[in-house]
Design a protein around this motif. Sequence first.
Motif, PDB file in Angstrom:
ATOM      1  N   VAL A  88       0.804  -1.221   0.000  1.00 42.01           N
ATOM      2  CA  VAL A  88       0.000   0.000   0.000  1.00 42.01           C
ATOM      3  C   VAL A  88       0.840   1.276   0.000  1.00 42.01           C
ATOM      4  CG1 VAL A  88      -1.716   1.326   1.280  1.00 42.01           C
ATOM      5  CG2 VAL A  88      -2.014  -1.123   0.939  1.00 42.01           C
ATOM      6  N   PRO A  89       1.759   1.461   0.930  1.00 44.71           N
ATOM      7  CA  PRO A  89       2.439   2.759   0.973  1.00 44.71           C
ATOM      8  C   PRO A  89       3.663   2.822   0.050  1.00 44.71           C
ATOM      9  CG  PRO A  89       3.081   1.492   2.861  1.00 44.71           C
ATOM     10  CD  PRO A  89       2.109   0.640   2.069  1.00 44.71           C
ATOM     11  N   LEU A  90       3.508   2.480  -1.198  1.00 39.37           N
ATOM     12  CA  LEU A  90       4.647   2.480  -2.108  1.00 39.37           C
ATOM     13  C   LEU A  90       5.066   3.873  -2.542  1.00 39.37           C
ATOM     14  CD1 LEU A  90       4.021  -0.672  -4.280  1.00 39.37           C
ATOM     15  CD2 LEU A  90       5.614  -0.362  -2.405  1.00 39.37           C
ATOM     16  N   LEU A  91       4.437   4.901  -2.008  1.00 38.14           N
ATOM     17  CA  LEU A  91       4.838   6.257  -2.339  1.00 38.14           C
ATOM     18  C   LEU A  91       6.298   6.501  -1.957  1.00 38.14           C
ATOM     19  CD1 LEU A  91       1.683   8.157  -1.051  1.00 38.14           C
ATOM     20  CD2 LEU A  91       2.263   7.619  -3.425  1.00 38.14           C
ATOM     21  N   GLY A 136      -1.055  -3.795  15.211  1.00 34.53           N
ATOM     22  CA  GLY A 136      -1.880  -2.593  15.133  1.00 34.53           C
ATOM     23  C   GLY A 136      -1.049  -1.335  14.964  1.00 34.53           C
ATOM     24  N   LEU A 137       0.015  -1.214  15.740  1.00 32.48           N
ATOM     25  CA  LEU A 137       0.875  -0.035  15.644  1.00 32.48           C
ATOM     26  C   LEU A 137       1.587   0.058  14.298  1.00 32.48           C
ATOM     27  CD1 LEU A 137       2.473   0.154  19.203  1.00 32.48           C
ATOM     28  CD2 LEU A 137       0.917   1.799  18.139  1.00 32.48           C
ATOM     29  N   ALA A 138       1.874  -1.084  13.707  1.00 32.77           N
ATOM     30  CA  ALA A 138       2.566  -1.090  12.417  1.00 32.77           C
ATOM     31  C   ALA A 138       1.730  -0.438  11.322  1.00 32.77           C
ATOM     32  CB  ALA A 138       2.921  -2.525  12.021  1.00 32.77           C
ATOM     33  N   LEU A 139       0.444  -0.261  11.568  1.00 40.69           N
ATOM     34  CA  LEU A 139      -0.422   0.368  10.572  1.00 40.69           C
ATOM     35  C   LEU A 139      -0.454   1.890  10.685  1.00 40.69           C
ATOM     36  CD1 LEU A 139      -3.378  -2.164  10.699  1.00 40.69           C
ATOM     37  CD2 LEU A 139      -1.552  -2.014   8.991  1.00 40.69           C
ATOM     38  N   PHE A 140       0.057   2.469  11.777  1.00 43.34           N
ATOM     39  CA  PHE A 140       0.079   3.922  11.939  1.00 43.34           C
ATOM     40  C   PHE A 140       1.102   4.556  11.008  1.00 43.34           C
ATOM     41  CE2 PHE A 140      -1.779   3.000  16.213  1.00 43.34           C
ATOM     42  CZ  PHE A 140      -2.974   3.662  16.006  1.00 43.34           C
ATOM     43  N   GLU A 141       0.797   5.780  10.552  1.00 45.87           N
ATOM     44  CA  GLU A 141       1.613   6.421   9.524  1.00 45.87           C
ATOM     45  C   GLU A 141       3.099   6.575   9.883  1.00 45.87           C
ATOM     46  OE1 GLU A 141       1.749  10.295   6.615  1.00 45.87           O
ATOM     47  OE2 GLU A 141       0.255  10.215   8.189  1.00 45.87           O
ATOM     48  N   PRO A 142       3.483   7.048  11.072  1.00 44.72           N
ATOM     49  CA  PRO A 142       4.932   7.178  11.330  1.00 44.72           C
ATOM     50  C   PRO A 142       5.667   5.846  11.216  1.00 44.72           C
ATOM     51  CG  PRO A 142       3.693   8.384  12.978  1.00 44.72           C
ATOM     52  CD  PRO A 142       2.690   7.589  12.177  1.00 44.72           C
ATOM     53  N   ARG A 179       4.530   3.238   9.449  1.00 44.81           N
ATOM     54  CA  ARG A 179       4.450   2.839   8.039  1.00 44.81           C
ATOM     55  C   ARG A 179       5.508   3.574   7.219  1.00 44.81           C
ATOM     56  NH1 ARG A 179      -1.115   4.032   7.577  1.00 44.81           N
ATOM     57  NH2 ARG A 179      -0.530   5.400   5.859  1.00 44.81           N
ATOM     58  N   ASP A 180       5.713   4.856   7.509  1.00 46.13           N
ATOM     59  CA  ASP A 180       6.736   5.597   6.771  1.00 46.13           C
ATOM     60  C   ASP A 180       8.128   5.040   7.051  1.00 46.13           C
ATOM     61  OD1 ASP A 180       5.040   7.232   5.408  1.00 46.13           O
ATOM     62  OD2 ASP A 180       5.466   9.042   6.568  1.00 46.13           O
ATOM     63  N   THR A 181       8.411   4.739   8.305  1.00 45.88           N
ATOM     64  CA  THR A 181       9.696   4.138   8.636  1.00 45.88           C
ATOM     65  C   THR A 181       9.888   2.853   7.855  1.00 45.88           C
ATOM     66  OG1 THR A 181       9.835   5.103  10.840  1.00 45.88           O
ATOM     67  CG2 THR A 181      11.010   3.045  10.502  1.00 45.88           C
ATOM     68  N   VAL A 182       8.835   2.053   7.801  1.00 40.18           N
ATOM     69  CA  VAL A 182       8.911   0.774   7.099  1.00 40.18           C
ATOM     70  C   VAL A 182       8.969   0.993   5.591  1.00 40.18           C
ATOM     71  CG1 VAL A 182       7.693  -1.381   6.652  1.00 40.18           C
ATOM     72  CG2 VAL A 182       7.848  -0.504   8.974  1.00 40.18           C
ATOM     73  N   SER A 183       8.111   1.880   5.057  1.00 36.99           N
ATOM     74  CA  SER A 183       8.050   2.039   3.601  1.00 36.99           C
ATOM     75  C   SER A 183       9.272   2.755   3.034  1.00 36.99           C
ATOM     76  CB  SER A 183       6.765   2.758   3.187  1.00 36.99           C
ATOM     77  OG  SER A 183       6.760   4.089   3.638  1.00 36.99           O
ATOM     78  N   LEU A 228      13.405   1.777  13.785  1.00 36.03           N
ATOM     79  CA  LEU A 228      12.803   0.859  14.756  1.00 36.03           C
ATOM     80  C   LEU A 228      13.850  -0.062  15.381  1.00 36.03           C
ATOM     81  CD1 LEU A 228       9.440  -0.091  13.026  1.00 36.03           C
ATOM     82  CD2 LEU A 228       9.742   1.196  15.144  1.00 36.03           C
ATOM     83  N   VAL A 229      14.826  -0.463  14.602  1.00 39.96           N
ATOM     84  CA  VAL A 229      15.900  -1.309  15.136  1.00 39.96           C
ATOM     85  C   VAL A 229      16.707  -0.518  16.161  1.00 39.96           C
ATOM     86  CG1 VAL A 229      17.991  -2.583  14.546  1.00 39.96           C
ATOM     87  CG2 VAL A 229      15.997  -2.708  13.046  1.00 39.96           C
TER      88      VAL A 229
END
Length: 191
Positions: A31-34, A128-134, A136-140, A146-147
């Motif tokens: 989803v967040p491929l931006l 649940g937290l992994a779906l929040f924007e900050p 998601r941005d870190t992940v995307s 996070l590490v």
Amino acid sequence: MRRPALPRTDGGRLLLLLALATAVTVFTATVPLLRDWFDLRVYYGTVTTWVHDGGRVYDYRVPGTPYGFTYPPFAAVVMLPMALVGPRTAIAAALLLNLAALAVSLRVLTGPAWRRYGWYGVGLAACGLALFEPLRDTVSFGQVNLVLLALVLTDCALLSGGRAARWAGVGIGLAAAIKLTPALFIGLLLV
């Protein structure tokens, strides 16, 4: 000492949690491929150019951009395993590593809640937290934040609990060796 086997009810919870974690990972990956894994592409391009092409770490630039590797040299050494895999595998590994780091961070931050809700509750909260924007941005972006958070929080928990004093500072030291910002927590060690 052997750990006891999971009771049958925990096996079902584990399967449910793994399915949910897989769904969150797939959502986050598609989803967040931006952001297009931009930071991860910097790391991956840097180490693969360094290992396979004999390039220098700080000379690599993402094609079409002026952006390159800006972390300390130790970070490039830690990221060397990416040179052994393809870009899609690196993305999958980064997703799993970030989710694991989130779970570790939650485990440290939810001490009493962990005792009340256990691994299952904390695992659900991590998904649940992994779906929040900050997050998601870190992940995307494919970032290492996070590490680094998990390393610093684990170290702080060791310090506050009075346990493993001889290991105090290892997590903060590793985090600061990867990215300079966590070096601010060295002041915590001095206090």
